[in-house]
Each structure stands twice: as C-alpha cells, then as structure tokens.
Write a protein that holds these residues in place. Structure first.
Motif, short mmCIF file in Angstrom:
data_model
loop_
_atom_site.label_atom_id
_atom_site.label_comp_id
_atom_site.label_asym_id
_atom_site.label_seq_id
_atom_site.Cartn_x
_atom_site.Cartn_y
_atom_site.Cartn_z
N MET A 254 -12.26 -6.46 -5.52
CA MET A 254 -12.02 -5.28 -4.70
C MET A 254 -10.90 -5.50 -3.69
SD MET A 254 -14.30 -3.05 -5.78
CE MET A 254 -14.33 -1.85 -4.45
N VAL A 255 -10.97 -6.62 -2.96
CA VAL A 255 -10.03 -6.83 -1.85
C VAL A 255 -8.59 -6.97 -2.34
CG1 VAL A 255 -9.44 -8.29 0.12
CG2 VAL A 255 -11.85 -7.80 -0.40
N PRO A 256 -8.29 -7.85 -3.29
CA PRO A 256 -6.88 -8.00 -3.67
C PRO A 256 -6.30 -6.73 -4.31
CG PRO A 256 -8.31 -9.27 -5.12
CD PRO A 256 -9.15 -8.82 -3.98
N GLU A 257 -7.13 -5.98 -5.03
CA GLU A 257 -6.63 -4.76 -5.66
C GLU A 257 -6.30 -3.70 -4.61
OE1 GLU A 257 -5.76 -4.61 -8.61
OE2 GLU A 257 -6.80 -6.28 -9.57
N ALA A 258 -7.20 -3.53 -3.64
CA ALA A 258 -6.94 -2.55 -2.58
C ALA A 258 -5.72 -2.96 -1.76
CB ALA A 258 -8.17 -2.42 -1.69
N ARG A 259 -5.63 -4.25 -1.44
CA ARG A 259 -4.51 -4.74 -0.64
C ARG A 259 -3.18 -4.54 -1.39
NH1 ARG A 259 -5.51 -10.39 -0.30
NH2 ARG A 259 -7.09 -10.01 1.32
N ALA A 260 -3.17 -4.85 -2.68
CA ALA A 260 -1.93 -4.73 -3.46
C ALA A 260 -1.50 -3.27 -3.59
CB ALA A 260 -2.13 -5.35 -4.84
N LEU A 261 -2.46 -2.36 -3.81
CA LEU A 261 -2.10 -0.95 -3.93
C LEU A 261 -1.56 -0.42 -2.61
CD1 LEU A 261 -1.94 1.71 -5.42
CD2 LEU A 261 -4.36 2.09 -4.87
N ALA A 262 -2.21 -0.76 -1.50
CA ALA A 262 -1.73 -0.29 -0.20
C ALA A 262 -0.33 -0.81 0.08
CB ALA A 262 -2.70 -0.75 0.89
N ARG A 263 -0.08 -2.07 -0.25
CA ARG A 263 1.25 -2.63 -0.02
C ARG A 263 2.30 -1.89 -0.85
NH1 ARG A 263 0.29 -7.51 -1.60
NH2 ARG A 263 -0.50 -8.18 0.43
N ARG A 264 1.96 -1.60 -2.09
CA ARG A 264 2.92 -0.89 -2.95
C ARG A 264 3.21 0.51 -2.41
NH1 ARG A 264 2.58 -0.48 -9.58
NH2 ARG A 264 4.18 1.13 -9.87
N LEU A 265 2.18 1.20 -1.93
CA LEU A 265 2.40 2.54 -1.38
C LEU A 265 3.19 2.47 -0.09
CD1 LEU A 265 -1.10 4.22 -1.97
CD2 LEU A 265 0.98 4.45 -3.35
N GLN A 266 2.94 1.44 0.73
CA GLN A 266 3.65 1.32 1.99
C GLN A 266 5.12 0.99 1.80
OE1 GLN A 266 1.10 -1.68 3.71
NE2 GLN A 266 0.04 -0.23 5.03
N GLN A 267 5.47 0.37 0.69
CA GLN A 267 6.85 -0.02 0.44
C GLN A 267 7.68 1.11 -0.15
OE1 GLN A 267 6.31 -3.49 -2.01
NE2 GLN A 267 6.01 -4.87 -0.26
N ALA A 268 7.05 2.20 -0.53
CA ALA A 268 7.79 3.32 -1.10
C ALA A 268 8.64 3.99 -0.03
CB ALA A 268 6.82 4.34 -1.70
N PRO A 269 9.83 4.45 -0.38
CA PRO A 269 10.70 5.10 0.61
C PRO A 269 10.03 6.33 1.22
CG PRO A 269 11.90 4.60 -1.42
CD PRO A 269 10.45 4.36 -1.71
N GLY A 270 10.25 6.52 2.50
CA GLY A 270 9.77 7.71 3.17
C GLY A 270 8.30 7.72 3.54
N THR A 271 7.63 6.57 3.47
CA THR A 271 6.20 6.55 3.76
C THR A 271 5.87 5.90 5.11
OG1 THR A 271 5.93 4.45 2.56
CG2 THR A 271 5.58 6.49 1.33
N GLU A 272 6.87 5.67 5.94
CA GLU A 272 6.63 5.02 7.22
C GLU A 272 5.58 5.79 8.03
OE1 GLU A 272 10.46 3.82 5.62
OE2 GLU A 272 9.60 5.80 6.03
N GLY A 273 4.52 5.07 8.42
CA GLY A 273 3.47 5.67 9.23
C GLY A 273 2.52 6.57 8.48
N ARG A 274 2.71 6.69 7.16
CA ARG A 274 1.88 7.63 6.40
C ARG A 274 0.91 6.94 5.45
NH1 ARG A 274 6.48 11.50 4.10
NH2 ARG A 274 4.73 12.54 3.07
N VAL A 275 0.94 5.61 5.39
CA VAL A 275 0.01 4.85 4.57
C VAL A 275 -0.63 3.78 5.45
CG1 VAL A 275 -0.33 3.40 2.56
CG2 VAL A 275 1.35 5.26 2.48
#
Length: 307
Positions: A254-275
């Motif tokens: 659970m933990v590594p999968e959630a962490r990896a997905l959140a990191r991928r979403l946070q690295q997308a352009p235009g997502t500052e402060g939204r993830v």
C-alpha cells in the motif's frame, strides 16, 4: 468510660461519613430511551436505475442560506460508517466559518440498507474497476459513477443549492480505489478527489491504465487530489495475524504504491499546490480513514474560489 464511648461513637460516625453512600441507579423507563438523532441529517433508501441495486443516501446540509454560488458538496463512500464523521466535520467547519471564511459543505453519504458499517460484498461490486469479462460480483465502478453523476447529484441538487465548481469525493481502501478510477476516467466529475489508502494493487494495478490519458489533460482542467496512506499498512502492529493474512498483506503493498502515484501526480506540469500526499504516522489500514478524512475536509475547503 462514658467519655471513651462518646469518643468512639464520634470516630465511627466520622468514618461512616467518609464511605460513599451507595447510589441508586437512575430510574429507567422503556419509554424514556430514544433513538439517537444526528443533527441536520436525513436518509433515504433508493434503488438505482443505473446499477439496479439498493443504496442508502445520507444528507446533512448547513443551517442558513447558501452562498451565492451554492453550497460546496462532499460525497463520501461507505456512508453508513463515514457519513456521521463527515457530517460532524462539516458542522465544525460551519461553526468556524466566520473566522476561516470557508463555506461549509453539504455532505452526502452513499451507503447501503442495513445496520452494517461496511457492506463488504456491495463495496467490492461497486468500487472496483473491471474488464469486460469481470464477474457480476466486482468491476462495477463505471456504473456506480454513473449512478452518482446521473442520480445522486441531481437528487441532492433538487433539495439544496449546490456549487457545481466545488465538489469533492472521498473514499477509503476499495473506496479510495474508486476515487482514483473516477479521477482518471472522469476528472471533471469533481473538483477535489480524496483517496484514502487506495487499493492500487487491485487486478494488477488496473486503475493505473487510465493514468496516461489523465496526464494528457490541459493542466488547467486537472482537479485537486489528496492521497493518503497509513505508515503501518504494510507492517501492522503485532497481533494475532495468521501467516496467511501476513502473506496477503505482503502481496498487496500500500505505502510504496500510494507514495509513487502521489509523486508522479505532483511532478506533472501545472499541479503546484494541487496534489497533497500524507503518510500517516502510527496508522494502519483499518482506522487510517479517520485522519485522512479530517485532512481531506480541510484540503477541500481550502480550494480557491472559481473565477
């Protein structure tokens, strides 16, 4: 001698006064007991035209007039258990609204008829994405999302003024999986998605098949996302876990999968402060939804107003 006896009587009387008197139990009459009532809340059992299944819809609305744009809307899955908590958090937000400036939401819980907090077979059927050949006992996430969009939201909007630009979805475990399914398949269905301990492992991470399509969205169309997971979910506290249960937990990280997905979403352009991502210290899978909801409510209420 008489003096000694008088002293003894006074000592015995003083000692007796120090012993608490036995209290009679409160008078109990069968007619005096009443059902507990949740403030400002109602419920309705419905049968969905979309899925053909029965649901219990819980609604709690703030007292007083709605904002000019309508009330924010928070939809919580596993409503039998989660709705009372979410309704309390909304009432707390209402009590502080003059200080915070946050408009409290209408809270809608989607649960199931009956007394169980979690209807395990029903939630597996409704919350999991599936392939075309999925059995009827699972894989109904697309139809369940249709039910929310086409039946639940119009039902609530017929009774309350709702802001179409400020709507959030909360779910835990399989419910968190459903939140991700809705995020990737219909990102415009809510403005904030709150996924608590999402079961990303389901069907070889089937839900992530929708991630590349989501990443192609115009950044301006991407909603706010909170992902959370209990820090102890993959290493539960010592207990009476069977070897089979421990093996099952190990096979569903659970933990590594959630962490990896959140990191991928946070690295997308235009997502500052939204993830947002929270790895909840000291929490395992069962109760992690409580702090996840508390933080999710705050994250939702802090959503900037639409232009």
């Amino acid at each position: 001698m008489h003096a000694h006896r008088a002293v003894l009587r006074h000592l015995l009387l003083a000692a007796a006064m120090l012993v608490p008197a036995a209290r009679a139990p409160a008078t109990e009459r069968a007619s005096a007991w009443q059902d507990v009532v949740l403030p400002e809340a109602r419920q309705l059992d419905v049968t969905s035209r979309t899925t053909g299944h029965g649901y219990r819809i819980f609604v709690a609305a703030p007292a007083g007039p709605a904002p000019a744009t309508g009330h924010p809307l928070l939809v919580v899955l596993d409503g039998n258990a989660a709705f009372p908590v979410a309704a309390f958090l909304a009432r707390s937000a209402a009590a502080r609204s003059e200080v915070t400036g946050h408009a409290p939401p209408v809270v809608v819980g989607i649960g199931y008829p009956g007394a169980r907090d979690f209807d395990v077979p029903a939630r597996k059927r409704d919350y999991t994405p599936g392939r075309p050949d999925a059995p009827a006992t699972e894989g109904g996430a697309a139809s369940f999302l249709d039910f929310i969009e086409q039946e639940v939201k119009p039902l609530v909007a017929s009774r309350h003024s709702i802001d179409p630009q400020r709507q959030a979805l909360f779910g835990h475990s399989f419910g968190g999986l459903f939140v991700l399914h809705a995020l990737f398949s219909r990102p415009d269905s809510f403005s904030t998605f709150i996924a608590s301990s999402p079961s990303i492992w389901w069907q070889d991470k089937l839900v992530l098949d929708g991630l590349p399509r989501y990443e192609k969205l115009d950044p301006a169309r991407r909603p706010r996302v909170q992902i959370s997971v209990g820090a102890l979910e993959d290493a539960p506290r010592k207990g009476n876990y069977s070897p089979e249960t421990l093996a099952l937990i190990a096979s569903r990280p659970m933990v590594p999968e959630a962490r990896a997905l959140a990191r991928r979403l946070q690295q997308a352009p235009g997502t500052e402060g939204r993830v947002a991502f929270h790895e909840l210290a000291g929490e395992d899978h069962g109760p992690a939804w409580l702090p996840a909801m508390t933080r999710g409510m705050q994250f939702f209420l802090e959503q900037p107003a639409s232009p």
